[in-house]
Scaffold this active site. Structure first.
Site, short mmCIF file in Angstrom:
data_model
loop_
_atom_site.label_atom_id
_atom_site.label_comp_id
_atom_site.label_asym_id
_atom_site.label_seq_id
_atom_site.Cartn_x
_atom_site.Cartn_y
_atom_site.Cartn_z
N ASP A 178 -20.74 -20.82 10.18
CA ASP A 178 -21.70 -21.72 10.81
C ASP A 178 -21.02 -22.70 11.76
O ASP A 178 -21.67 -23.36 12.55
CB ASP A 178 -22.48 -22.50 9.75
CG ASP A 178 -23.46 -21.61 9.01
OD1 ASP A 178 -23.78 -20.53 9.52
OD2 ASP A 178 -23.90 -22.00 7.91
N CYS A 234 -17.78 -17.84 2.83
CA CYS A 234 -18.75 -18.81 3.34
C CYS A 234 -20.07 -18.64 2.59
O CYS A 234 -20.27 -17.67 1.86
CB CYS A 234 -18.96 -18.64 4.84
SG CYS A 234 -19.96 -17.22 5.31
N SER A 280 -27.08 -27.65 8.77
CA SER A 280 -25.68 -27.45 8.41
C SER A 280 -25.36 -28.20 7.12
O SER A 280 -25.93 -29.26 6.84
CB SER A 280 -24.78 -27.96 9.53
OG SER A 280 -23.44 -28.05 9.11
#
Length: 553
Positions: free
Chosen positions: A100, A137, A486
């Protein structure tokens, strides 16, 4: 050790000669029909004895795109040793794994589904009997758990580990500090040299972000949901002892194969409740609200945003972790790691202790001898936690988000906000405004067309909120979006607004200057205009006449 040694007792046999079903446990050394498959395996150095053992897929998202992935190839070798030591034949393969924080951003949901599909295709094509996944991730962790649930073969998931923090001016810093430093630099509060020093110091090791950002949130989920070994989630990637967990994961998957324990035996409705609970208890990232329903769907379980919101409201925030708190994942590891947090949760009554895990034992059994070390305040019991930490994540509904939204609020003072809309059809356009400090207290940055269709793929939105935090505007300016927030964001942020703008959701009708009311206590996010005005705007929009006033990019 000799790879032909150490085979366990009799296992089910019978290869899938067509490679079309995921039930191959070995490749018979005396089957005439399997000669072509054996020939290809001989070319890769396998012996007939190894072919007669169960084949175990070892999948990683290793690549050189992000530091979260670069330690996975090493860890995979330890997994393979564990599989061999326990009598299996490991077969390593890789899948994609974006970040990201990538230069071009990540199309989160597209990446997730590609990873899940590619793992399923590989395992089915080669008829592997079991699976170990190593991910770096949050997106790839979720994808691997989706694939495991879909395939329903004995499986273990393992996170590659968190990064160690950097040091700047005698304090720990992370990638979050770099994002916020960008805003501070634009505000003139730090120099070019300061920004450069922060940039070069923030990420000193392999591993995903050092705070309870998206990757570490989903790592905690993997442990609480029962698919990861106890203690595996929080150990930093740079620690060589993480290889011991990797070896144990290889041994464990062979034990699961012997005992025929499969992901859907573990992934029950209560297991998903545990997963949602640890997100709230750790002050984690909103991405879990996307990924948990997707993993549950693969199991045939309905686990929606409303259910997640109820669990979050009932779960105290027990770990004081960044981005909204004080400490780092390394500090949590030093304080006993995820098991210590889960033990505290169990004592607080917000964890289902009877759920099965990959150890073959229940959550409560795994935690039976776990003690929370004294002398720290990374983890606190629920009756000794300050009110301002009672909740970080909230699910909202209202005329601006009929299908729901997810809110981050890091302080009791941020639970209610009323402000004026500033509308943008890209994060880049909003970021430019922040860099020029062209905003006022009370503004609400509305960043739309970032959803699954509009993004496309629901990219992670975080640069604007982080830059605002770096300029000291947290709590005075809000950010709302139909994209995914995020994991680094803090302050007043609302994401996942549905329906998204691309399908005509109310967020597409917001105009500059509109009053937006955000109320976490009431669980509401509303556009303060009457229904007649909203209908009139929709009628105009249906003719393609409405565009954002602010975003001219």
């Amino acid at each position: 050790m000799d790879e032909d040694a150490g085979a366990k007792g009799t296992r089910a046999s019978g290869p899938s000669l067509t490679g079309s079903t995921p039930n191959q446990t070995s490749l018979s050394p005396d089957s005439v029909a399997a000669a072509p498959q054996r020939a290809r395996l001989y070319a890769m150095g396998l012996t007939s004895a190894q072919m007669a053992r169960p084949f175990v897929g070892v999948v990683t998202s290793w690549n050189e795109a992000s530091p979260g992935n670069i330690a996975l190839a090493r860890q995979a070798q330890a997994v393979k040793r564990g599989v061999r030591d326990a009598g299996g034949t490991p077969r390593e393969f890789t899948t994609i794994g974006g970040s990201d924080s990538g230069v071009g951003g990540t199309l989160s949901l597209i990446s997730r589904d590609l990873i899940a599909d590619s793992i399923e295709a590989m395992v089915r094509a080669h008829g592997y009997a079991a699976l170990v996944g190593l991910a770096g991730c949050g997106t790839s962790l979720a994808a691997m758990m989706m694939a495991m649930a879909r395939l329903d073969l004995p499986s273990v998931i393992m996170f590659g580990g968190a990064a160690l923090p950097g040091r700047y001016l005698d304090r720990d810093i992370t990638l979050q500090d770099v994002y916020e430093a960008v805003g501070a630099h634009a505000a003139g509060t730090i120099s070019d040299d300061d920004l450069r020093a922060i940039e070069t110091a923030a990420c000193p090791s392999a591993g995903a972000g050092a705070g309870q950002f998206s990757a570490n949130t989903m790592a905690s989920v993997s442990e609480a949901i029962g698919l990861a070994l106890p203690g595996a989630a929080g150990m930093p990637a740079a620690y060589d002892s993480r290889d011991d967990f990797a070896h144990k994961a290889g041994v464990t998957v062979m034990d699961l194969l012997d005992r025929d324990i499969r992901p859907r035996d573990i992934l029950t409705g209560q297991a998903f409740e545990n997963a949602a609970s640890i997100v709230a208890a750790s002050g984690g990232a909103t991405c879990a609200a996307l990924h948990l329903p997707a993993i549950a769907h693969e199991c045939g379980i309905d686990f929606d945003l409303t259910t997640i919101g109820k669990i979050w409201r009932q779960t105290p925030r027990l770990a004081d972790l960044k981005p909204g708190g004080t400490y780092l994942v390394r500090d949590l590891h030093d304080a006993g790691g995820t098991p210590a947090l889960m033990s505290t949760m169990l004592d607080a009554g917000c964890l289902k202790g009877l759920c099965l895990t990959v150890t073959g034992s229940s959550i409560a059994e795994n935690l039976q001898n776990v003690a929370v070390p004294s002398g720290h305040d990374v983890i606190r019991s629920s009756d000794h936690y300050p009110d301002r930490f009672l909740a970080r994540l909230h699910v909202l509904h209202g005329n601006l988000a009929p299908d729901g939204a997810v809110m981050v609020a890091d302080d009791m003072n941020e639970l209610h906000f009323v402000g004026r809309a500033r509308c943008f059809d890209s994060e880049a356009a909003a970021f430019d405004v922040v860099m020029h400090r062209d905003y006022d207290d009370g503004d609400v940055f509305v960043i739309r067309h970032q959803g699954p269709k509009g993004g496309p793929g629901m990219p992670s939105v975080g640069s604007v909120a982080a830059a605002l935090s770096g300029q000291g505007a947290s709590g005075r300016v809000a950010v709302i979006t139909d994209g995914c927030l995020s994991g680094i964001v803090r302050g007043i942020c609302v994401g996942h607004i549905g329906p998204e703008a691309a399908v005509g959701g109310p967020i597409s009708l917001v105009q500059d200057g509109d009053i937006i009311v955000i109320d976490a206590k009431a669980g509401c996010i509303d556009l303060d205009i009457d229904d007649a005005e909203l209908a009139a705007r929709r009628a105009v929009t249906d003719h393609g006449l409405v565009t954002s006033e602010t975003d001219t990019s």
